[in-house]
Design a protein around this motif. Structure first.
Motif, PDB file in Angstrom:
ATOM      1  N   GLU A 107       0.835  -1.198   0.000  1.00 25.23           N
ATOM      2  CA  GLU A 107       0.000   0.000   0.000  1.00 25.23           C
ATOM      3  C   GLU A 107       0.872   1.251   0.000  1.00 25.23           C
ATOM      4  OE1 GLU A 107      -3.050   2.407   3.006  1.00 25.23           O
ATOM      5  OE2 GLU A 107      -2.152   0.496   3.617  1.00 25.23           O
ATOM      6  N   VAL A 108       0.573   2.185  -0.892  1.00 22.75           N
ATOM      7  CA  VAL A 108       1.264   3.478  -0.914  1.00 22.75           C
ATOM      8  C   VAL A 108       0.521   4.418   0.020  1.00 22.75           C
ATOM      9  CG1 VAL A 108       1.955   5.461  -2.295  1.00 22.75           C
ATOM     10  CG2 VAL A 108       2.107   3.156  -3.256  1.00 22.75           C
ATOM     11  N   ILE A 109       1.188   4.834   1.091  1.00 23.73           N
ATOM     12  CA  ILE A 109       0.571   5.738   2.070  1.00 23.73           C
ATOM     13  C   ILE A 109       0.661   7.180   1.606  1.00 23.73           C
ATOM     14  CG2 ILE A 109       0.769   6.630   4.430  1.00 23.73           C
ATOM     15  CD1 ILE A 109       1.633   3.901   5.315  1.00 23.73           C
ATOM     16  N   LYS A 178      -2.516   4.964  11.069  1.00 25.72           N
ATOM     17  CA  LYS A 178      -3.181   5.503   9.888  1.00 25.72           C
ATOM     18  C   LYS A 178      -2.913   6.994   9.822  1.00 25.72           C
ATOM     19  CE  LYS A 178      -7.006   2.187   9.633  1.00 25.72           C
ATOM     20  NZ  LYS A 178      -8.482   2.033   9.583  1.00 25.72           N
ATOM     21  N   SER A 179      -2.729   7.487   8.600  1.00 27.72           N
ATOM     22  CA  SER A 179      -2.535   8.924   8.436  1.00 27.72           C
ATOM     23  C   SER A 179      -3.860   9.639   8.635  1.00 27.72           C
ATOM     24  CB  SER A 179      -1.983   9.234   7.040  1.00 27.72           C
ATOM     25  OG  SER A 179      -2.977   9.007   6.054  1.00 27.72           O
ATOM     26  N   PHE A 180      -3.785  10.948   8.906  1.00 26.97           N
ATOM     27  CA  PHE A 180      -5.013  11.743   8.998  1.00 26.97           C
ATOM     28  C   PHE A 180      -5.786  11.676   7.677  1.00 26.97           C
ATOM     29  CE2 PHE A 180      -4.683  14.959  12.727  1.00 26.97           C
ATOM     30  CZ  PHE A 180      -4.343  13.930  13.582  1.00 26.97           C
ATOM     31  N   ALA A 181      -5.063  11.553   6.562  1.00 31.24           N
ATOM     32  CA  ALA A 181      -5.738  11.422   5.268  1.00 31.24           C
ATOM     33  C   ALA A 181      -6.581  10.151   5.238  1.00 31.24           C
ATOM     34  CB  ALA A 181      -4.712  11.413   4.133  1.00 31.24           C
ATOM     35  N   ASN A 182      -6.014   9.032   5.719  1.00 28.48           N
ATOM     36  CA  ASN A 182      -6.771   7.776   5.790  1.00 28.48           C
ATOM     37  C   ASN A 182      -8.001   7.934   6.682  1.00 28.48           C
ATOM     38  OD1 ASN A 182      -3.664   5.946   5.885  1.00 28.48           O
ATOM     39  ND2 ASN A 182      -5.017   6.248   4.130  1.00 28.48           N
ATOM     40  N   LEU A 183      -7.804   8.579   7.820  1.00 26.75           N
ATOM     41  CA  LEU A 183      -8.914   8.744   8.763  1.00 26.75           C
ATOM     42  C   LEU A 183     -10.040   9.580   8.150  1.00 26.75           C
ATOM     43  CD1 LEU A 183      -6.879   9.356  12.044  1.00 26.75           C
ATOM     44  CD2 LEU A 183      -8.072   7.262  11.367  1.00 26.75           C
ATOM     45  N   LEU A 184      -9.684  10.627   7.407  1.00 27.73           N
ATOM     46  CA  LEU A 184     -10.699  11.442   6.746  1.00 27.73           C
ATOM     47  C   LEU A 184     -11.433  10.645   5.677  1.00 27.73           C
ATOM     48  CD1 LEU A 184      -8.772  14.817   6.394  1.00 27.73           C
ATOM     49  CD2 LEU A 184     -10.860  14.447   7.717  1.00 27.73           C
ATOM     50  N   ASP A 257       6.721  20.448   5.651  1.00 28.01           N
ATOM     51  CA  ASP A 257       5.858  19.692   4.739  1.00 28.01           C
ATOM     52  C   ASP A 257       4.685  19.144   5.551  1.00 28.01           C
ATOM     53  OD1 ASP A 257       5.006  18.626   2.344  1.00 28.01           O
ATOM     54  OD2 ASP A 257       6.242  16.823   2.491  1.00 28.01           O
ATOM     55  N   TYR A 258       4.010  20.022   6.232  1.00 25.99           N
ATOM     56  CA  TYR A 258       2.991  19.657   7.221  1.00 25.99           C
ATOM     57  C   TYR A 258       1.631  19.506   6.549  1.00 25.99           C
ATOM     58  CZ  TYR A 258       0.795  19.558  11.845  1.00 25.99           C
ATOM     59  OH  TYR A 258       0.118  19.175  12.980  1.00 25.99           O
ATOM     60  N   HIS A 259       1.135  18.293   6.451  1.00 23.40           N
ATOM     61  CA  HIS A 259      -0.195  18.044   5.898  1.00 23.40           C
ATOM     62  C   HIS A 259      -0.709  16.702   6.395  1.00 23.40           C
ATOM     63  CE1 HIS A 259       1.674  15.289   3.045  1.00 23.40           C
ATOM     64  NE2 HIS A 259       2.485  16.253   2.652  1.00 23.40           N
ATOM     65  N   ILE A 260      -1.931  16.358   6.022  1.00 24.33           N
ATOM     66  CA  ILE A 260      -2.631  15.217   6.619  1.00 24.33           C
ATOM     67  C   ILE A 260      -2.015  13.862   6.286  1.00 24.33           C
ATOM     68  CG2 ILE A 260      -4.840  16.383   6.895  1.00 24.33           C
ATOM     69  CD1 ILE A 260      -5.722  15.162   4.221  1.00 24.33           C
ATOM     70  N   LYS A 261      -1.133  13.788   5.302  1.00 25.76           N
ATOM     71  CA  LYS A 261      -0.471  12.508   5.023  1.00 25.76           C
ATOM     72  C   LYS A 261       0.776  12.310   5.865  1.00 25.76           C
ATOM     73  CE  LYS A 261      -2.003  10.622   0.699  1.00 25.76           C
ATOM     74  NZ  LYS A 261      -1.599  10.010  -0.572  1.00 25.76           N
ATOM     75  N   ASN A 262       1.250  13.373   6.482  1.00 27.24           N
ATOM     76  CA  ASN A 262       2.458  13.281   7.304  1.00 27.24           C
ATOM     77  C   ASN A 262       2.152  13.284   8.800  1.00 27.24           C
ATOM     78  OD1 ASN A 262       4.281  12.996   5.255  1.00 27.24           O
ATOM     79  ND2 ASN A 262       4.682  15.184   5.048  1.00 27.24           N
ATOM     80  N   ILE A 263       0.865  13.197   9.156  1.00 24.45           N
ATOM     81  CA  ILE A 263       0.467  13.044  10.566  1.00 24.45           C
ATOM     82  C   ILE A 263      -0.160  11.660  10.696  1.00 24.45           C
ATOM     83  CG2 ILE A 263      -0.725  14.071  12.524  1.00 24.45           C
ATOM     84  CD1 ILE A 263      -1.132  16.594  10.789  1.00 24.45           C
ATOM     85  N   MET A 264       0.431  10.818  11.533  1.00 18.08           N
ATOM     86  CA  MET A 264      -0.034   9.450  11.718  1.00 18.08           C
ATOM     87  C   MET A 264      -0.640   9.283  13.105  1.00 18.08           C
ATOM     88  SD  MET A 264       1.056   8.170   8.797  1.00 18.08           S
ATOM     89  CE  MET A 264       0.852   6.406   9.039  1.00 18.08           C
ATOM     90  N   ARG A 265      -1.735   8.521  13.192  1.00 12.99           N
ATOM     91  CA  ARG A 265      -2.310   8.192  14.498  1.00 12.99           C
ATOM     92  C   ARG A 265      -2.029   6.728  14.807  1.00 12.99           C
ATOM     93  NH1 ARG A 265      -8.343   9.704  15.762  1.00 12.99           N
ATOM     94  NH2 ARG A 265      -7.347  11.744  16.080  1.00 12.99           N
ATOM     95  N   LEU A 271       1.638  11.175  15.593  1.00 13.64           N
ATOM     96  CA  LEU A 271       3.077  11.253  15.345  1.00 13.64           C
ATOM     97  C   LEU A 271       3.330  11.843  13.968  1.00 13.64           C
ATOM     98  CD1 LEU A 271       4.027   7.634  16.496  1.00 13.64           C
ATOM     99  CD2 LEU A 271       4.411   9.731  17.794  1.00 13.64           C
ATOM    100  N   LEU A 272       4.427  12.586  13.858  1.00 12.80           N
ATOM    101  CA  LEU A 272       4.824  13.157  12.570  1.00 12.80           C
ATOM    102  C   LEU A 272       5.835  12.254  11.874  1.00 12.80           C
ATOM    103  CD1 LEU A 272       5.357  16.925  13.434  1.00 12.80           C
ATOM    104  CD2 LEU A 272       3.570  15.968  11.989  1.00 12.80           C
TER     105      LEU A 272
END
Length: 389
Positions: A107-109, A178-184, A257-265, A271-272
């Motif tokens: 999977e490409v995150i 999971k990244s914030f992008a995944n969560l959204l 480079d702060y965005h929802i794919k670089n924040i992981m839960r 975590l960044l």
């Protein structure tokens, strides 16, 4: 005991088996005879070396004295530990062999300018760098992540370096993260995620660094304006360069480079990742970069958000608006309006510079993006007094 080859001015000696008191003299003579009058870089490839004793270490020392460029590569863990325990890693360049992994079918995150992040199993993600000569870059990112972690930034620290085909990657242990992008994408509350994103952002920006401790974002950004100046009307260019030059040099930490794919839960903790862009400067530069990710890069190509972040352009705009709302809670509408224009101008200057550098004459999308950014700057740069708050 040895094999040799010369490639691009580098003389490589391939070591194998064991080097100890019983054969060290013969190995040394064989290497010196093979090298002859060669004066270039000397590499000892230890990929097939099983063991080296103190007698073998003395051979390496003498080779280092004869040729100061001597380095050792591809040590297995046992051999590297010998060099480490005896202090050789402090005297010369010695590197381990890298574990080889496959990412085909993984999977490409996320993907950025420097690399692609894959999930290789439920516990592990790997950032594979696009540059085949990225080892120095990888080690630099690891040190930046450690620095941020020590300073209290919630950071995922890479614990291993691996080889992926002809490329290299950093390995992170992120169990079921999971990244914030995944969560959204899964329907998580966007407003709540924006609040959590702002909490981390404020922690980063409130971390003050010593002069020169990280790269200066202002120095980089000043270069964007200067690069774009010849492509703009003279008066617009003068105002733009002046406005950038007047942004104060501050010591706030920036992610870059702060965005929802670089924040992981992970297990309820955020975590960044992707710390290679860590820098220092005024937070306006961070916000301009965030705006670019969520809105700016989509000013012409409306598919950018779904392609890059995996959510709709409307969701991206909403997440940006919520980020500004929670970060600047209590500020006036006038402040927010001026702040937005600052972000716009810095963002589109950066996008313009980036697109001009990449422009190919037959790419209509790039041409449209260049024209859009130019027109925006021409219309809006005269409306601002400054580019910082």
């Amino acid at each position: 005991m040895i094999k040799t080859n010369i490639d691009n001015g580098v003389f490589t000696v391939h070591l194998s088996g064991r080097i100890d008191s019983s054969n060290s003299a013969d190995v040394e003579k064989e290497i010196i005879d093979a090298i002859g009058d060669f004066k270039g870089e000397l590499v000892l490839d230890a990929s097939e070396l099983e063991y080296i004793s103190s007698a073998g270490l003395r051979v390496v020392l003498r080779l280092k004295k004869l040729n100061p460029t001597t380095c050792i590569i591809n040590c297995n863990s046992e051999v590297y530990e010998i060099f480490d325990m005896t202090g050789f890693v402090e005297m010369m360049d010695i590197s381990k062999a890298y574990r080889k992994i496959e990412v085909e079918g993984c999977e490409v995150i996320g993907e950025g300018a420097n690399g692609i992040v894959y999930r290789t199993d439920p516990d592990t993600i790997v950032k594979v760098y696009k540059n085949p000569n990225a080892l120095a870059e990888i080690h630099n990112e690891r040190e930046l992540a450690r620095k941020a972690f020590v300073m209290g930034i919630p950071t995922a620290i890479p614990y291993d370096v691996v080889q992926v085909g002809d490329l290299y990657g950093s390995v992170f242990e992120l169990l079921d993260a999971k990244s914030f992008a995944n969560l959204l994408q899964e329907g998580a509350d966007a407003d709540e995620l924006a609040k959590e994103s702002v909490e981390i952002l404020k922690t980063i920006h409130s971390t003050m660094l010593k002069d020169g401790e990280l790269p200066s974002k202002k120095k980089e950004a000043d270069g964007w304006a200067e690069y774009c100046a010849p492509h703009l009307p003279e008066e617009t260019a003068k105002l733009l360069v002046k406005a950038f030059s007047e942004i104060p040099e501050t010591n706030n930490m920036l992610h870059g480079d702060y965005h929802i794919k670089n924040i992981m839960r992970q297990n309820g903790e955020n975590l960044l990742i992707d710390m290679d862009t860590l820098s220092m400067g005024h937070p306006i530069f961070e916000f301009a970069a965030i705006y670019a990710a969520y809105v700016g890069f989509s000013c012409v190509d409306k598919t950018n958000c779904p392609t890059f972040l995996g959510i709709t352009a409307e969701q991206c705009q909403t997440f940006w608006d919520s980020t500004v709302k929670y970060y600047f809670d209590g500020e006036s509408d006038e402040f927010i309006e001026n702040f937005q224009r600052m972000c716009d101008i810095i963002c589109y200057t950066r996008v313009l510079r980036r697109t001009i550098k990449r422009y190919k004459g037959d790419n209509e999308n790039q041409k449209a993006l260049i024209d859009w950014c130019k027109q925006y700057l021409i219309e809006n740069v005269p409306k601002i007094d400054k580019l910082y708050y």
